[in-house]
Design a protein around this motif. Structure first.
Motif, PDB file in Angstrom:
ATOM      1  N   GLU A   1       6.943  38.029  17.343  1.00 59.45           N
ATOM      2  CA  GLU A   1       5.834  38.016  16.387  1.00 59.45           C
ATOM      3  C   GLU A   1       6.227  37.208  15.163  1.00 59.45           C
ATOM      4  O   GLU A   1       7.391  37.206  14.754  1.00 59.45           O
TER       5      GLU A   1
ATOM      6  N   TYR B   1      11.837  46.430  17.099  1.00 54.11           N
ATOM      7  CA  TYR B   1      11.961  45.047  16.652  1.00 54.11           C
ATOM      8  C   TYR B   1      13.413  44.662  16.359  1.00 54.11           C
ATOM      9  O   TYR B   1      14.229  45.488  15.955  1.00 54.11           O
TER      10      TYR B   1
ATOM     11  N   TRP C   1       1.384  40.387  11.001  1.00 57.55           N
ATOM     12  CA  TRP C   1       2.226  40.009  12.131  1.00 57.55           C
ATOM     13  C   TRP C   1       1.368  39.696  13.356  1.00 57.55           C
ATOM     14  O   TRP C   1       0.524  40.498  13.744  1.00 57.55           O
ATOM     15  N   GLU C   2       1.597  38.514  13.937  1.00 63.78           N
ATOM     16  CA  GLU C   2       0.842  38.084  15.103  1.00 63.78           C
ATOM     17  C   GLU C   2       1.799  37.608  16.190  1.00 63.78           C
ATOM     18  O   GLU C   2       2.821  36.978  15.893  1.00 63.78           O
ATOM     19  N   ARG C   3       1.441  37.872  17.438  1.00 64.96           N
ATOM     20  CA  ARG C   3       2.258  37.406  18.546  1.00 64.96           C
ATOM     21  C   ARG C   3       2.243  35.879  18.601  1.00 64.96           C
ATOM     22  O   ARG C   3       1.176  35.270  18.506  1.00 64.96           O
ATOM     23  N   TYR C   4       3.427  35.311  18.723  1.00 65.64           N
ATOM     24  CA  TYR C   4       3.548  33.851  18.759  1.00 65.64           C
ATOM     25  C   TYR C   4       3.152  33.336  20.138  1.00 65.64           C
ATOM     26  O   TYR C   4       3.630  33.827  21.158  1.00 65.64           O
TER      27      TYR C   4
END
Length: 249
Positions: free
Chosen positions: A237, A214, A244-247
């Motif tokens: 993310e 990251y 944490w989520e993928r945008y």
């Protein structure tokens, strides 16, 4: 009765102050101190929860009625620069970078002062003296590096290669899972180079070469034009209520 471990961090809440990103709103922050040998591990843990570092303080927004500040991190092993990014890389092929210990120099401060006076004259950093700058760089209890970007000196090798004109600087932390760009500044008269973007691209490559998944970019503030650039670096993310989520915007 609640019992606190003597080494457990204590958290504090700031008073409301004007938001620097969204006019008419107030901001508050929750913060704790990063001190001693546990500081690196604590910063790693807090970064997973959206905290950022400033000197020996870790903080995150804690506004009462606003959740516009969203923590952003780039997935370094999946990132592929598009045409516009490749043009910026090509435009700066005459630059060479040097990684330093977190030690300030008068040359850095001179560039910092030019940047602040041109870009942020009314901001909170406008009154920073050379001693304030030194504290920003040196006051770290974690692994921190200064990356200097200089014009390449034709034919120079060794120490002579490090004498080219200083054109940009990044202050960055090395964490267990990524690099975190704490602060960066650059020559304000070189707008055509897109140096802010270039430094992010360089840090993505640095993190990848270090085996770090990251690059932490701090906060994206939806509705703030000055923060729109962060969305350009995909995939990334965002820290959401469930983690944490993928945008996918």
């Amino acid at each position: 009765m609640t019992v606190h471990h003597p080494q457990s961090p204590q958290f504090f809440l700031t008073s409301p102050s004007p938001c620097p990103y969204l006019p008419g709103r107030a901001e508050r922050k929750v913060f704790t101190h990063l001190t001693g040998e546990r500081a690196p591990a604590l910063l790693d843990l807090l970064s997973q929860g959206g905290f950022r570092r400033s000197q020996n303080i870790a903080y995150r927004p804690a506004c009462e009625r606003c959740r516009a500040c969203i923590s952003v991190r780039i997935l370094t092993d999946e990132f592929r620069p598009g045409k516009s990014f490749r043009r910026i890389l090509n435009r700066n092929e005459d630059l060479v970078s040097f990684e330093r210990n977190a030690e300030p120099t008068s040359e850095q401060y001179s560039l910092f002062r030019s940047y602040i006076d041109d870009r942020h004259l009314t901001g909170g950093m406008s009154e920073m003296s050379v001693l304030d700058y030194a504290m920003m760089v040196e006051d770290s209890q974690v692994e921190t590096r200064v990356i200097e970007y200089r014009r390449r000196v034709p034919g120079a090798v060794g120490a002579e290669a490090e004498t080219g004109e200083l054109i940009a600087v990044a202050l960055s932390d090395v964490m267990s899972d990524g690099l975190s760009m704490v602060y960066s500044f650059f020559e304000p008269d070189a707008a055509e180079r897109s140096l802010g973007t270039y430094m992010i691209l360089d840090h993505i490559e640095r993190a990848l070469n270090m085996g770090l998944p990251y690059l932490y970019l701090g906060y994206w503030v939806e509705g703030s034009p000055k923060m729109n650039y962060k969305i350009r670096f995909q995939p990334q993310e965002h820290l959401m209520p469930k983690g944490w989520e993928r945008y996918r915007g």
